[in-house]
Write a protein that holds these residues in place. Structure first.
Motif, mmCIF file in Angstrom:
data_model
loop_
_atom_site.group_PDB
_atom_site.id
_atom_site.type_symbol
_atom_site.label_atom_id
_atom_site.label_comp_id
_atom_site.label_asym_id
_atom_site.label_seq_id
_atom_site.Cartn_x
_atom_site.Cartn_y
_atom_site.Cartn_z
ATOM 1 N N ALA A 10 6.876 4.074 38.209
ATOM 2 C CA ALA A 10 6.803 3.954 39.666
ATOM 3 C C ALA A 10 5.974 5.097 40.248
ATOM 4 O O ALA A 10 5.258 4.908 41.237
ATOM 5 N N ALA A 11 6.046 6.270 39.631
ATOM 6 C CA ALA A 11 5.264 7.418 40.113
ATOM 7 C C ALA A 11 3.766 7.157 39.995
ATOM 8 O O ALA A 11 2.995 7.505 40.891
ATOM 9 N N GLN A 12 3.332 6.543 38.894
ATOM 10 C CA GLN A 12 1.919 6.211 38.722
ATOM 11 C C GLN A 12 1.468 5.217 39.795
ATOM 12 O O GLN A 12 0.414 5.377 40.401
ATOM 13 N N ARG A 13 2.268 4.179 40.003
ATOM 14 C CA ARG A 13 1.911 3.180 41.010
ATOM 15 C C ARG A 13 1.877 3.809 42.393
ATOM 16 O O ARG A 13 0.965 3.572 43.176
ATOM 17 N N GLY A 14 2.879 4.626 42.698
ATOM 18 C CA GLY A 14 2.925 5.290 44.001
ATOM 19 C C GLY A 14 1.733 6.195 44.227
ATOM 20 O O GLY A 14 1.175 6.247 45.327
ATOM 21 N N SER A 15 1.313 6.887 43.181
ATOM 22 C CA SER A 15 0.152 7.776 43.280
ATOM 23 C C SER A 15 -1.119 6.988 43.569
ATOM 24 O O SER A 15 -1.937 7.382 44.402
ATOM 25 N N ARG A 16 -1.268 5.861 42.919
ATOM 26 C CA ARG A 16 -2.452 5.019 43.148
ATOM 27 C C ARG A 16 -2.473 4.474 44.565
ATOM 28 O O ARG A 16 -3.513 4.452 45.222
ATOM 29 N N ILE A 17 -1.323 4.032 45.035
ATOM 30 C CA ILE A 17 -1.229 3.503 46.398
ATOM 31 C C ILE A 17 -1.533 4.606 47.403
ATOM 32 O O ILE A 17 -2.253 4.400 48.377
ATOM 33 N N GLN A 18 -1.016 5.802 47.157
ATOM 34 C CA GLN A 18 -1.254 6.928 48.054
ATOM 35 C C GLN A 18 -2.742 7.290 48.101
ATOM 36 O O GLN A 18 -3.282 7.577 49.169
ATOM 37 N N ARG A 19 -3.423 7.275 46.945
ATOM 38 C CA ARG A 19 -4.856 7.581 46.927
ATOM 39 C C ARG A 19 -5.645 6.547 47.723
ATOM 40 O O ARG A 19 -6.584 6.892 48.438
ATOM 41 N N LEU A 20 -5.281 5.279 47.610
ATOM 42 C CA LEU A 20 -5.949 4.234 48.384
ATOM 43 C C LEU A 20 -5.729 4.469 49.878
ATOM 44 O O LEU A 20 -6.663 4.387 50.673
ATOM 45 N N GLU A 21 -4.485 4.786 50.248
ATOM 46 C CA GLU A 21 -4.171 5.044 51.650
ATOM 47 C C GLU A 21 -4.996 6.206 52.196
ATOM 48 O O GLU A 21 -5.562 6.127 53.287
ATOM 49 N N GLN A 22 -5.106 7.283 51.440
ATOM 50 C CA GLN A 22 -5.870 8.452 51.884
ATOM 51 C C GLN A 22 -7.349 8.132 52.007
ATOM 52 O O GLN A 22 -8.014 8.561 52.948
ATOM 53 N N ALA A 23 -7.889 7.350 51.064
ATOM 54 C CA ALA A 23 -9.306 7.003 51.103
ATOM 55 C C ALA A 23 -9.624 6.095 52.287
ATOM 56 O O ALA A 23 -10.710 6.186 52.869
ATOM 57 N N ALA A 24 -8.694 5.248 52.671
ATOM 58 C CA ALA A 24 -8.932 4.283 53.746
ATOM 59 C C ALA A 24 -8.619 4.850 55.132
ATOM 60 O O ALA A 24 -9.032 4.285 56.136
ATOM 61 N N ARG A 25 -7.907 5.966 55.180
ATOM 62 C CA ARG A 25 -7.458 6.517 56.461
ATOM 63 C C ARG A 25 -8.602 6.705 57.461
ATOM 64 O O ARG A 25 -8.468 6.369 58.631
ATOM 65 N N ALA A 26 -9.736 7.194 57.032
ATOM 66 C CA ALA A 26 -10.863 7.433 57.940
ATOM 67 C C ALA A 26 -11.367 6.137 58.576
ATOM 68 O O ALA A 26 -11.851 6.137 59.710
ATOM 69 N N TYR A 27 -11.234 5.043 57.874
ATOM 70 C CA TYR A 27 -11.726 3.769 58.395
ATOM 71 C C TYR A 27 -10.792 3.166 59.437
ATOM 72 O O TYR A 27 -11.197 2.318 60.224
ATOM 73 N N PHE A 28 -9.529 3.565 59.437
ATOM 74 C CA PHE A 28 -8.550 2.993 60.343
ATOM 75 C C PHE A 28 -8.006 3.998 61.347
ATOM 76 O O PHE A 28 -7.037 3.717 62.039
ATOM 77 N N ALA A 29 -8.620 5.168 61.439
ATOM 78 C CA ALA A 29 -8.064 6.246 62.253
ATOM 79 C C ALA A 29 -8.280 6.051 63.746
ATOM 80 O O ALA A 29 -7.547 6.594 64.543
ATOM 81 N N GLY A 30 -9.271 5.309 64.145
ATOM 82 C CA GLY A 30 -9.563 5.162 65.562
ATOM 83 C C GLY A 30 -10.509 6.246 66.039
ATOM 84 O O GLY A 30 -10.708 7.257 65.373
ATOM 85 N N THR A 31 -11.093 6.023 67.169
ATOM 86 C CA THR A 31 -12.033 7.000 67.724
ATOM 87 C C THR A 31 -11.640 7.312 69.152
ATOM 88 O O THR A 31 -11.174 6.445 69.887
ATOM 89 N N ARG A 32 -11.825 8.564 69.542
ATOM 90 C CA ARG A 32 -11.494 8.996 70.897
ATOM 91 C C ARG A 32 -12.599 8.529 71.841
ATOM 92 O O ARG A 32 -13.775 8.687 71.573
ATOM 93 N N HIS A 33 -12.172 7.936 72.933
ATOM 94 C CA HIS A 33 -13.136 7.514 73.947
ATOM 95 C C HIS A 33 -13.563 8.725 74.764
ATOM 96 O O HIS A 33 -12.744 9.573 75.109
#
Length: 74
Positions: A10-33
């Motif tokens: 479960a730790a390996q799977r969780g680590s992989r999911i966490q890395r995907l989440e961190q890599a995608a964060r910039a794409y879903f973070a939103g931008t300040r108007h």
């Protein structure tokens, strides 16, 4: 789009999911108007993403054909 992770532990799977989440964060973070006190994201052309573990699908009696539960925020 679906990402289905697998791994020996479960730790390996969780680590992989966490890395995907961190890599995608910039794409879903939103931008300040400019000049505004809020951030917003236009989801007009968004692609739905599902992330799960193969072990969860295999353990489900419906084998992934069952109802989809709402994700919990981290």
């Amino acid at each position: 789009m679906a990402f289905v992770f697998t791994g020996k532990t479960a730790a390996q799977r969780g680590s992989r999911i966490q890395r995907l989440e961190q890599a995608a964060r910039a794409y879903f973070a939103g931008t300040r108007h400019r000049g505004e006190e809020f951030t917003a994201v236009d989801y007009h052309q968004a692609v739905p993403v599902v992330v799960t573990e193969l072990e969860r699908i295999a353990a489900d009696p419906a084998r992934g054909r069952g109802r989809v539960a709402q994700a919990r925020a981290r």
